[in-house]
Write an enzyme that holds these catalytic residues in place. Structure first.
Site, PDB file in Angstrom:
ATOM      1  N   ASP A  98      50.086  38.175 133.761  1.00 30.55           N
ATOM      2  CA  ASP A  98      49.005  38.996 133.208  1.00 30.55           C
ATOM      3  C   ASP A  98      49.305  40.488 133.366  1.00 30.55           C
ATOM      4  O   ASP A  98      49.080  41.283 132.460  1.00 30.55           O
ATOM      5  CB  ASP A  98      47.679  38.663 133.910  1.00 30.55           C
ATOM      6  CG  ASP A  98      47.352  37.179 133.847  1.00 30.55           C
ATOM      7  OD1 ASP A  98      47.972  36.463 133.036  1.00 30.55           O
ATOM      8  OD2 ASP A  98      46.492  36.727 134.619  1.00 30.55           O
ATOM      9  N   ASP A 140      54.627  30.937 135.125  1.00 30.18           N
ATOM     10  CA  ASP A 140      55.062  32.222 135.717  1.00 30.18           C
ATOM     11  C   ASP A 140      55.382  32.090 137.201  1.00 30.18           C
ATOM     12  O   ASP A 140      56.420  32.550 137.671  1.00 30.18           O
ATOM     13  CB  ASP A 140      54.079  33.366 135.419  1.00 30.18           C
ATOM     14  CG  ASP A 140      52.662  33.197 135.930  1.00 30.18           C
ATOM     15  OD1 ASP A 140      52.304  32.093 136.413  1.00 30.18           O
ATOM     16  OD2 ASP A 140      51.885  34.187 135.844  1.00 30.18           O
ATOM     17  N   GLU A 144      46.300  41.470 143.524  1.00 29.88           N
ATOM     18  CA  GLU A 144      45.575  40.241 143.193  1.00 29.88           C
ATOM     19  C   GLU A 144      45.865  39.135 144.225  1.00 29.88           C
ATOM     20  O   GLU A 144      44.962  38.432 144.670  1.00 29.88           O
ATOM     21  CB  GLU A 144      45.980  39.786 141.785  1.00 29.88           C
ATOM     22  CG  GLU A 144      45.197  38.588 141.327  1.00 29.88           C
ATOM     23  CD  GLU A 144      44.686  38.716 139.901  1.00 29.88           C
ATOM     24  OE1 GLU A 144      44.881  39.758 139.251  1.00 29.88           O
ATOM     25  OE2 GLU A 144      44.076  37.745 139.450  1.00 29.88           O
TER      26      GLU A 144
END
Ligand code: GLA
Length: 392
Positions: A182, A37, A170
């Site tokens: 996620d 990712d 995050e």
């Protein structure tokens, strides 16, 4: 009591009032596409039936208070102070509370809204997403917070923008240098389907998985070996990928093809080469898994899952003995394919197993762990579920 009921009860015991609403967001299992990712590549996760629930109520002042069943001491700050707290003074905030407060901060940053333009809120969380299992309990708390605040602060953000706010929280508020998989999986998940995501364009396709129709179960094997991505190995892997991309003169490893791997080998050291090879081949495996699933159905993707595990074990070196044992044992007891899932260094592995073989595979993994002197693992099947939503 269900996690939704727990969130509700926690809210009423904190405030002596009814919440204005209830929201929830799921954890995720990544079917295939690991560490791709943040390399602008491809991933193929799905949302789990495990969810984090939040009950939210309005306050008469300009403060935000969060409380959860993980730590019943509430954390309260003035909304106007969020900007000073993140990222510089994050250490003053209890670790779990950095996630929801970080999302509040990220939403204001992202929308350019002034702290004075939003109302004070109380948020009470409860979750049945296992923490530290590699099922992204962090994305679940971020997604539930982002969905709730988007509604009550009338921010008008779509699901992709809410996932971006979760990732920003995050990365910048919590300080974990993760990608966006996620948060996208938690926001966009659909029942019995995977989210095939291009992490460069953020274009997502819902792909029917059809496990149940094919008589298959997806078995999660949580090793209970704890991991944290704000430290050590995850960051080092990310840096190796950046070195590889720089050596090839491209913005991200997404732009390197399998045919170019011999050229990569000439330009970087041996370890960096193996890190690059994992990403480049893993991107291809994601594309192959989606195509295979569409053309030949879920029974045909097993070998790709297992090849992904070997690449993480040998080239990216993010597996641990417990994950390898879970994968090898499941494969030896009928799994069609198996791999570790998530960031690595602990957490869970998954196995694609015939419905009738789940009990045998589970018993075999439990026995193998006991024989190896490892702590007892936690095994359970999951059915791909719906993404973040308002529940009441
Ligand atoms: C963690 C990160 C994700 C992703 C995975 C590895 O779950 O949060 O962004 O990088 O690891 O695929």
């Amino acid at each position: 009591m269900t996690a939704a009921g727990e969130a509700y009860a926690l809210f009423t015991s904190l405030t002596d009032a009814e919440p204005a609403g209830l929201w929830s967001a799921p954890g995720r299992v990544n079917l295939i596409g690991e560490h791709t990712d943040y390399n602008d590549g491809f991933v193929f996760p799905f949302a789990t039936p495990h969810r984090t629930h939040v009950a939210l109520g309005h306050r008469g002042d300009a403060r935000i208070r969060v409380v959860s069943t993980f730590d019943t001491v509430p954390v309260e700050v003035a909304i106007a102070d969020l900007d000073d707290l993140f990222p510089a003074r994050r250490d003053e905030i209890a670790e779990w509370a950095r996630y929801p407060l970080g999302v509040a901060w990220a939403l204001l940053q992202q929308t350019g809204r002034d702290a004075a333009s939003v109302t004070g809120v109380d948020l009470a969380f409860a979750s049945d997403v296992p923490v530290g299992a590699g099922l992204s309990s962090s994305a679940a708390i971020e997604g539930s917070t982002a969905s709730a605040l988007n509604d009550v602060w009338s921010l008008g953000l779509d699901k992709v923008a809410l996932a971006q706010a979760g990732r920003r929280a995050e990365n910048e508020a919590v300080g974990a240098p993760t990608g966006i998989m996620d948060q996208m999986a938690s926001m966009l998940g659909e029942t019995d389907a995977g989210t095939f995501l291009d992490c460069r364009s953020l274009e997502a396709q819902v792909v029917d998985l059809g496990f149940a129709r094919a008589g298959l179960d997806l078995l999660v094997m949580d090793t209970r070996v704890a991991h944290a991505h704000s430290t050590g190995g995850y960051r080092e892997r990310r840096e190796a990928c950046e070195r590889g991309a720089a050596a090839m003169g491209v913005p991200a490893l997404r732009d390197v093809t399998i045919e170019q791997l011999p050229e990569v080998a000439e330009r970087v050291d041996e370890v960096t080469f193996r890190r690059v090879r994992h990403i480049v081949t893993e991107n291809q495996r994601v594309l192959d898994a989606v195509a295979t699933l569409r053309e030949r159905g879920p029974r045909a993707i097993g070998d790709l899952l297992t090849a992904s595990h070997a690449s993480m074990r040998d080239d990216f070196e993010i597996s641990v003995p417990e994950l390898n044992l879970a994968v090898d044992t499941a494969l030896a007891h009928g799994a069609l394919g198996a791999r570790m899932t998530g960031g690595g260094f602990g957490g869970a592995a998954i196995a694609l197993v015939d419905h009738g073989a789940v009990a045998t595979a589970t018993a075999a993994v439990e026995k193998a762990f006991a024989d190896a002197g490892f702590g007892a693992p936690h095994l359970f099947t999951v059915r791909p579920a719906e993404g973040a939503r308002r529940d009441g």
